[in-house]
Write a protein that holds these residues in place. Structure first.
Motif, short mmCIF file in Angstrom:
data_model
loop_
_atom_site.label_atom_id
_atom_site.label_comp_id
_atom_site.label_asym_id
_atom_site.label_seq_id
_atom_site.Cartn_x
_atom_site.Cartn_y
_atom_site.Cartn_z
N GLU A 193 29.57 34.36 29.67
CA GLU A 193 30.22 33.62 30.75
C GLU A 193 29.78 34.12 32.12
OE1 GLU A 193 34.42 33.79 30.26
OE2 GLU A 193 34.46 32.34 28.60
N GLY A 238 28.11 30.78 18.54
CA GLY A 238 28.79 30.82 19.82
C GLY A 238 28.02 30.20 20.97
N GLU A 296 31.17 37.31 24.56
CA GLU A 296 31.64 36.10 25.24
C GLU A 296 31.76 36.33 26.74
OE1 GLU A 296 35.39 32.92 25.01
OE2 GLU A 296 35.47 34.81 23.91
N GLU A 339 32.48 40.57 19.69
CA GLU A 339 32.48 39.14 20.00
C GLU A 339 33.13 38.88 21.34
OE1 GLU A 339 30.97 36.69 18.47
OE2 GLU A 339 30.13 38.16 17.08
#
Length: 405
Positions: free
Chosen positions: A317, A23, A313, A309
């Motif tokens: 961010e 990722g 994320e 997950e």
């Protein structure tokens, strides 16, 4: 007589592939891939600025036996820079970059002296002082027998005797045991300094004479946490002064996030940002795993109610606007906050893992570690590695089937 000054580095692992991280954005991935090379550049720049009498590199210059072209070119350029400054380099190759590997060779300058597969001595003359450095390179990947017996004993007199050895202390369990030795075996050689490599944890096994692991110059995963670097050594016949010099360009670590009073997602993300900024101010760029602590019932429900997950994320961010590079590798919650609510099935699985010994882990993971290509990117399966695997697996279980009620 005067003393000598040298740099002791080891385990550069140039060209490390940094596998297992998912990722990542392109810029983040490039930062990781370049980190060992940038750490090496810091080593070279420090040597050029300080002008030591010589530099020792105790094995595993490259991460793989195929020695990536880019890594070799960077190393060759660094050696050229030291050569132009008149700084000799003595090196050996370890289990990762053994002499039986297949690679496109670069010619190194004349200031670089490299050991072959047999124990030998390389001698330097430093301002009229003789320095005799004994060592060997790995002729193949696995050197299971002790090599210390082949090292010549110090002859006495005014010469400085240094041993270079890429290997493991007998009984070491955290790493694969290669070229094993005991402290007594090393002390019996009557050397003035032992420059060790192979173990990535910085440590001094003996003070007089110094028997030293400098650790690697750049961490490569969260099992190699904290500042990484090398030693600047000033050595006389009566004393030794070792100064640690940090070379790591980013630091792997675990970062705690205080979740006291957190009820909403924006509060959680703000708490992550505060912790990340504090870390960056103290240590600079980082690759961290976040651990949420001080979770009350509402905070626990918030954290554990979101797929890992998706939460990861969102956290990544929220940190993109930070000036310092900050890579979040993973997240976990304080165990004490959730253990009481584990379902019976989760408790049974985690309890079973807690009872496993190292041999049990080897049996469970044998297919992975026997894979002809994938296994080369895995750390040796020791107590430290199994601890990390168990912790990660337990966290997955808690999130997947763990919470009862």
């Amino acid at each position: 007589m005067t003393g000598i000054r040298f740099i002791h580095a080891a385990d550069l692992h140039l060209g490390s592939p940094f596998t297992g991280l998912k990722g990542l954005q392109k810029e983040q991935w490039q930062k990781l891939k370049d980190s060992t090379l940038e750490a090496f550049d810091r080593l070279i720049s420090y040597a050029l600025g300080q002008q030591p009498d010589f530099v020792l590199i105790a094995g595993d210059i490259y991460d793989g036996e195929d020695r990536s072209l880019r890594a070799q070119h960077r190393f060759q350029q660094g050696m050229e820079r030291l050569g132009k400054a008149g700084i000799p380099v003595i090196l050996c190759h370890g289990n990762h970059d053994h002499l039986s590997g297949s690679w496109t060779r670069f010619e190194l300058p004349d200031n670089v002296h490299s050991f072959g597969a047999e124990v030998s001595q390389i001698k330097l003359n430093i301002r009229g002082i003789e320095v005799a450095v004994a060592g060997f390179s790995y002729g193949e990947r696995h050197i299971k027998e002790s090599m210390v017996k082949a090292y010549p004993a110090a002859s006495g007199g005014d010469a400085f005797h240094i041993g270079m050895l890429h290997g493991s202390l007998e009984g070491e369990k955290a790493h694969a045991v290669y070229a094993p030795f005991t402290k007594q075996q090393l002390l019996e050689k009557n050397y003035d300094y032992w420059a060790l490599g192979h173990i990535h944890l910085r440590q001094q096994l003996h003070d007089d004479p110094p028997i030293v692991y400098p650790g690697n110059i750049q961490g490569r995963h969260r099992g190699e946490a904290g500042a990484k670097g090398f030693y600047d050594v000033e050595l006389s016949k009566t004393s030794a002064q070792l100064t640690f010099v940090q070379s790591s360009v980013l630091q792997f670590d675990e970062l705690t996030v205080d979740c006291s009073g957190v009820m909403h997602m924006n509060e959680l993300l703000d708490a992550c940002a505060r912790s990340a900024r504090d870390f960056a101010e103290r240590f600079g760029p980082g690759a961290v795993k976040l651990k949420f602590i001080n979770l009350d019932a509402e905070a626990r429900e918030l954290v554990l109610g979101i797929p890992e997950e998706e939460l990861l994320e969102a956290v990544r961010e929220s940190l993109e606007t930070m000036d310092a590079f900050m890579l979040v590798q993973g997240i976990s919650a304080e165990r004490e906050s959730v253990d009481a609510e584990l379902s019976p099935l989760a408790e049974e699985i985690i309890s079973m893992m807690d009872s496993w010994q190292l041999q049990d882990w080897k049996e469970v993971l044998k297919d992975l570690y026997r894979h002809p290509k994938g296994s080369r990117y895995l750390e040796p399966l020791g107590e430290s590695a199994t601890g990390d695997i168990k912790a990660a697996a337990a966290e997955k279980i808690r999130r997947g089937i763990g919470i009862g009620g």
